[in-house]
Design a protein around this motif. Structure first.
Motif, PDB file in Angstrom:
ATOM      1  N   ILE A   1      -0.927  11.574  10.180  1.00 12.61           N
ATOM      2  CA  ILE A   1       0.362  11.058  10.627  1.00 12.61           C
ATOM      3  C   ILE A   1       0.119   9.807  11.465  1.00 12.61           C
ATOM      4  O   ILE A   1      -0.595   9.844  12.475  1.00 12.61           O
ATOM      5  N   VAL A   2       0.696   8.689  11.034  1.00 11.61           N
ATOM      6  CA  VAL A   2       0.471   7.411  11.721  1.00 11.61           C
ATOM      7  C   VAL A   2       1.752   6.835  12.304  1.00 11.61           C
ATOM      8  O   VAL A   2       1.712   5.835  13.013  1.00 11.61           O
ATOM      9  N   ALA A   3       2.897   7.461  12.009  1.00 13.74           N
ATOM     10  CA  ALA A   3       4.177   6.989  12.550  1.00 13.74           C
ATOM     11  C   ALA A   3       5.183   8.119  12.466  1.00 13.74           C
ATOM     12  O   ALA A   3       5.075   9.000  11.602  1.00 13.74           O
ATOM     13  N   ALA A   4       6.143   8.095  13.374  1.00 13.55           N
ATOM     14  CA  ALA A   4       7.197   9.119  13.384  1.00 13.55           C
ATOM     15  C   ALA A   4       8.493   8.489  13.851  1.00 13.55           C
ATOM     16  O   ALA A   4       8.498   7.527  14.639  1.00 13.55           O
TER      17      ALA A   4
ATOM     18  N   THR B   1       1.579   4.088  15.527  1.00 13.59           N
ATOM     19  CA  THR B   1       0.306   3.923  16.237  1.00 13.59           C
ATOM     20  C   THR B   1      -0.187   2.486  16.086  1.00 13.59           C
ATOM     21  O   THR B   1       0.104   1.795  15.107  1.00 13.59           O
ATOM     22  N   GLU B   2      -0.976   2.055  17.076  1.00 11.03           N
ATOM     23  CA  GLU B   2      -1.351   0.638  17.171  1.00 11.03           C
ATOM     24  C   GLU B   2      -2.074   0.141  15.929  1.00 11.03           C
ATOM     25  O   GLU B   2      -1.776  -0.947  15.410  1.00 11.03           O
ATOM     26  N   GLU B   3      -3.009   0.924  15.380  1.00 13.65           N
ATOM     27  CA  GLU B   3      -3.806   0.442  14.259  1.00 13.65           C
ATOM     28  C   GLU B   3      -3.006   0.328  12.967  1.00 13.65           C
ATOM     29  O   GLU B   3      -3.480  -0.255  11.987  1.00 13.65           O
TER      30      GLU B   3
ATOM     31  N   ARG C   1       2.615  -3.226   9.442  1.00 13.80           N
ATOM     32  CA  ARG C   1       2.663  -2.830   8.035  1.00 13.80           C
ATOM     33  C   ARG C   1       4.093  -2.531   7.585  1.00 13.80           C
ATOM     34  O   ARG C   1       4.309  -2.112   6.449  1.00 13.80           O
ATOM     35  N   GLY C   2       5.061  -2.715   8.466  1.00 12.41           N
ATOM     36  CA  GLY C   2       6.451  -2.435   8.121  1.00 12.41           C
ATOM     37  C   GLY C   2       6.797  -0.967   8.102  1.00 12.41           C
ATOM     38  O   GLY C   2       7.821  -0.574   7.528  1.00 12.41           O
TER      39      GLY C   2
ATOM     40  N   ARG D   1       0.845  -1.195   0.000  1.00  7.98           N
ATOM     41  CA  ARG D   1       0.000   0.000   0.000  1.00  7.98           C
ATOM     42  C   ARG D   1       0.882   1.247   0.000  1.00  7.98           C
ATOM     43  O   ARG D   1       2.013   1.238   0.506  1.00  7.98           O
ATOM     44  N   ILE D   2       0.336   2.339  -0.541  1.00  2.00           N
ATOM     45  CA  ILE D   2       1.110   3.565  -0.715  1.00  2.00           C
ATOM     46  C   ILE D   2       0.980   4.448   0.520  1.00  2.00           C
ATOM     47  O   ILE D   2      -0.124   4.714   0.991  1.00  2.00           O
TER      48      ILE D   2
END
Length: 892
Positions: free
Chosen positions: A83-86, A106-108, A112-113, A17-18
């Motif tokens: 923003i889902v990761a940092a 984030t947990e959800e 996903r790598g 996924r992009i």
């Protein structure tokens, strides 16, 4: 080194996924706080070693402001605008070569790598800034983070004490790290492109009710090709198209589709893509023209952005379509005149017209195609993406590419080399001609045309370069369904003397041997009536099926040839049908021996013979040339790739300091003394030269060295000293030295950056040249060749792209036409080739570490008692801009 803020890029997660990776900016503070607040208590504990949420605002402000401090880099992953990761690294104040890293997902969005993806990009940004080590402390029960670290640096020790694991990521970006990144990228690409090349369902937008036009042709091709899944025409006004019920919009489709074919006028394409994306389509092929190829790059960029925002992969625009002949798919989504037969070749073409010609030629010659992609403008999906997909595709036996440009040639080299170790990769590169070379460039740079870079890229990556489309498809015919030759010995059998001689001549041109003594006694016994019972075998015009069968068995089973060419010329007295059947049956008994057949004099010859489908050619030359390319590829594949050896005596920091100091005064040519200082940091030997300020000092230096000597100008203005009066060679006494000094000093008078130098003359049987030239697209190339005054006349040079392995360096000098001179031809003194290879590897490492070296010319390079030594040095420095990254996972 200064920190460069990485650009925002799109990339694929582990599921294909992009997502978007971008630098964190001060304006992200609120979004960062919200991201941290969505994290579970357990994730916060693992990240901050505590479960309190009071630290969240502090951490969010640190990340938002880190980019402006110059101490580190902070990156975020966006998905759907959120923003889902940092992740970040920040240099240690006491040791700028080390930095502390941290990452939070984030947990959800875990599994996903994304953490791996972020740390890869952090490591690359750190390496570019001179940070060689990223370290962090991880709680011993944080199994997710520990697994992530082990994926990034497999086998690296991780000390454990007091419940905490010390994780250290080293920024060695050309070893296992790069290989692991490439493996993850190939896996993600395969998942991402599955809806494009192996779709379950297809929608077609733009098919006319009249049945005319591109859209209608593609829809009819899909239906007539018996696509195995549902096909949905989308049309605002039609009830049925091509015998199928039509839907007015994507919202009316009974289910989301994998693939959308878009053939509407250019102004309507963006709206169709947006609607398809909202309906959760996963891939789109835009056949419509009228975008970047006509100058409207902005409209094309808008299409890409729409596709990326909706997690769609995009082929085109301005393309021919896609094909997959697998029984489980049977997708003929193109408007080519002839749909190809099923087979093992994967074909991609940047040109629609070339793609049409290739498919037509494949049909005429019986070459089966597994999949075909017309790339068009390559707005999204490129040759690199397709190579990554085909790497693990068991139905793809060989890959053929027609390319006119490289989006990222450095990454192409890595991907193509990985694929080529498994299956053949063939390519035709359009646009090989070069404009005239500019005056004033060094010998190395003048020789390094863009086509030289392509040659070097293909040679290192094992890509079989063909000059024409016909050659590409001919070579594919002998490679797709046959074993590789085990050597370069060719057996030739025929019933026409002239044709077999043409085959033997073509073999010499292709670098193949035709050993006359091969199976001589067996042939004489098997075909006693042959006109010539020796390789190449002439069975005579009246040869019968039995003679062909006996000769093929005798020569093919002898173990004295590695490939066979069988030539049959039909005559009025020959049994054409019987002979061809016998040839096919005989070759079927030799499945381990690659072969080609040549059938002449028949109006409609077969395209293949026997159960193993040995390809049939009209003339001997293309058959033999194709087998020669197959032998070249087999030889490359059997050789080890080599490695980047550990090089003692390298002072990267010292060389970097010299380059940074010189660039403070601007780009351009540098003095020989400054160039020698940089080379000394890489233990590259340069003949000593003494700067002198008077005739007396010049004579004293000459006496100290011993005659003969050279007197020359150390002046960046004179790239080529010969003919300018700034170099005098072979001076044998004080009078000559004084006169030479006077002339050189007069030439450079008034230039405070120039000086006069005296250098001892070296004597050798062969003079070499070596150097570096930087290409903004391909990266730096390392060169070796015949040097001295023969550099331009002989044109005997070899180039390699980075990284230069020990195997590359050895192959460079061994590939020179002047190799016999290096090895001691007719009693001449041999060159220390180990030292020469070491010089080339060191030049490669210098080019890796200092891409600001635009041109470096060492000419001549002379053999000395212990190794090799550069006599004359020319160096040009230039600042580099944003250039293609060979490692980072990112979409175009």
């Amino acid at each position: 080194m200064a920190l460069r803020t990485p650009p925002a890029v799109d990339a694929l997660d582990a599921d294909g996924r992009i997502v978007r990776i971008r630098p964190i900016a001060p304006g992200d503070l609120a979004a960062l706080i919200a991201m941290h607040q969505r994290c579970t208590t357990a994730d916060l504990r693992y990240r901050f070693f505590g479960s309190g949420r009071g630290v969240l605002g502090i951490e969010a402000r640190r990340l938002a402001g880190l980019g402006g401090t110059g101490r580190g880099v902070a990156l975020a992953v966006e998905d759907g605008g959120e923003i889902v990761a940092a992740a970040s690294f920040e240099r240690f104040r006491e040791d700028p070569g080390r930095a502390e890293f941290g990452v939070l997902v984030t947990e959800e969005h875990q599994h996903r790598g994304l953490g791996t993806l972020l740390l890869e990009h952090l490591a690359l940004a750190a390496g570019a800034a001179g940070v060689k080590e990223l370290s962090g402390q991880v709680l011993g029960d944080n199994y997710k983070m520990l697994r992530l670290a082990r994926r990034l640096v497999p086998g690296t020790p991780m000390p454990y004490a007091d419940g905490v694991v010390d994780v250290v990521l080293t920024a060695d970006l050309d070893g296992a790290f790069a290989d692991e990144v490439a493996a993850r990228e190939r896996s993600a690409e395969r998942l991402s492109l599955r809806p494009l090349l192996d779709p379950v369902s297809v929608a077609v937008v733009g098919a006319s009710r009249t049945g005319r036009g591109v859209g209608a042709r593609i829809l009819r091709s899909i239906v007539d090709g018996d696509f195995t899944g549902p096909v949905y025409p989308v049309h605002p006004d039609a009830d049925t198209l091509a015998g199928l019920p039509a839907s007015a919009s994507f919202a009316e489709l009974p289910q989301p589709v994998d693939l959308v074919i878009v053939a509407v006028p250019a102004p309507a394409v963006a709206g169709v893509l947006h609607e398809a994306g909202e309906a959760e389509a996963l891939a789109a092929v835009v056949v419509t023209a009228g975008f970047a190829e006509t100058g409207d790059a902005a409209a094309q960029d808008a299409l890409v952005r729409i596709a990326r925002d909706h997690d769609m992969r995009l082929v085109g625009p301005n393309c021919l379509g896609v094909v997959n002949t697998a029984r489980s798919v049977r997708l003929q989504a193109s408007f080519a005149a002839e749909p190809p037969a099923a087979g093992g070749l994967a074909l991609a073409s940047q040109s629609g017209a070339v793609g049409i010609a290739a498919l037509a030629h494949a049909s005429r010659t019986g070459l089966g195609v597994h999949s075909f992609v017309s790339l068009g403008n390559k707005a999204d999906v490129s040759g690199n993406d397709l190579l990554a997909y085909w790497y693990d595709d068991p139905a793809t036996k060989a890959v053929a590419l027609y390319l006119e440009s490289f989006g990222n040639p450095r990454k192409f080299a890595r991907i193509a080399r990985a694929v080529a170790r498994r299956k053949p990769v063939l390519a035709v590169k359009g646009g090989r001609s070069e404009p005239g070379r500019r005056a004033g460039r060094s010998h190395t740079a003048a020789a390094a045309t863009s086509d030289t870079a392509v040659d070097a890229l293909f040679a290192q990556a094992g890509v079989i370069r063909c000059d024409t489309l016909e050659q590409l498809l001919d070579t594919a015919r002998v490679l797709v369904d046959q074993p590789l030759p085990r050597g370069r010995r060719l057996g030739v059998i025929g019933n026409a003397g002239g044709a077999r001689l043409l085959a033997a001549d073509a073999a010499a041109d292709a670098g193949l041997a035709v050993p006359e003594a091969a199976a001589r006694s067996r042939l004489a016994a098997a075909v006693p009536d042959a006109a010539a019972a020796a390789n190449p075998v002439d069975l005579g015009a009246a040869a019968d099926p039995g003679a062909f069968a006996e000769a093929i068995a005798a020569l093919g089973e002898s173990g004295e040839v590695d490939a066979l060419v069988v030539v049959f010329a039909a005559t009025g007295v020959s049994d054409a049908e019987g002979n061809l059947a016998a040839i096919g049956d005989a070759l079927d008994t030799l499945p381990a021996l690659p072969a080609a057949a040549v059938v002449m004099g028949m109006a409609e010859p077969p395209t293949a013979l026997g159960a193993r489908a040995v390809p049939v050619f009209a003339f001997p030359e293309p058959a033999v040339t194709a087998l020669g390319r197959a032998a070249d590829y087999a030889a490359w594949r059997s050789r080890p790739l080599g490695s980047r050896p550990d090089l003692p005596g390298i002072d990267r920091a010292g060389a970097r300091a010299v380059v940074d100091r010189l660039l403070e005064h601007g780009d351009g040519w540098q003095s020989a003394s400054d160039a020698a200082a940089i080379l000394a940091c890489y233990d590259i030997q340069v003949t000593q030269a003494l700067g002198v300020a008077s005739k007396g000092e010049a004579v004293a230096a000459a006496r100290a060295f011993g005659y003969p000597v050279a007197v020359k100008a150390d002046d960046p203005r004179f790239v080529h000293k010969t003919g300018t009066g700034t170099v005098h060679l072979g001076l044998g006494d004080a009078h000559q030295v004084r006169a030479a000094y006077a002339e050189v000093a007069a030439r450079i008078e008034g230039d405070e950056n120039a000086s006069v130098t005296v250098q001892p003359m070296l004597d050798a049987d062969v003079e070499l040249a070596a150097g570096i030239v930087h290409d903004a697209q391909f990266g730096s190339l390392v060169m070796v060749g015949l040097g001295g005054t023969a550099t331009d006349i002989a044109d005997d040079k070899q180039f390699r792209l980075l990284p230069v392995t020990d195997a590359d360096a050895a192959a460079m000098w061994r590939s020179l036409r002047s190799r016999p001179l290096l090895e001691g031809y007719r009693g001449s003194r041999p060159v220390d080739t180990d030292a020469l290879a070491d010089l080339l590897v060191r030049l490669g490492r210098l080019a890796e570490d200092l891409p600001e070296i635009a041109e470096l010319d060492l000419n001549p390079v002379m053999p000395v008692r212990y190794g090799v030594q550069a006599v004359d040095v020319k160096l040009r420095l230039a600042r580099t801009g944003d250039e293609p990254d060979p490692i980072a996972r990112r979409l175009r």
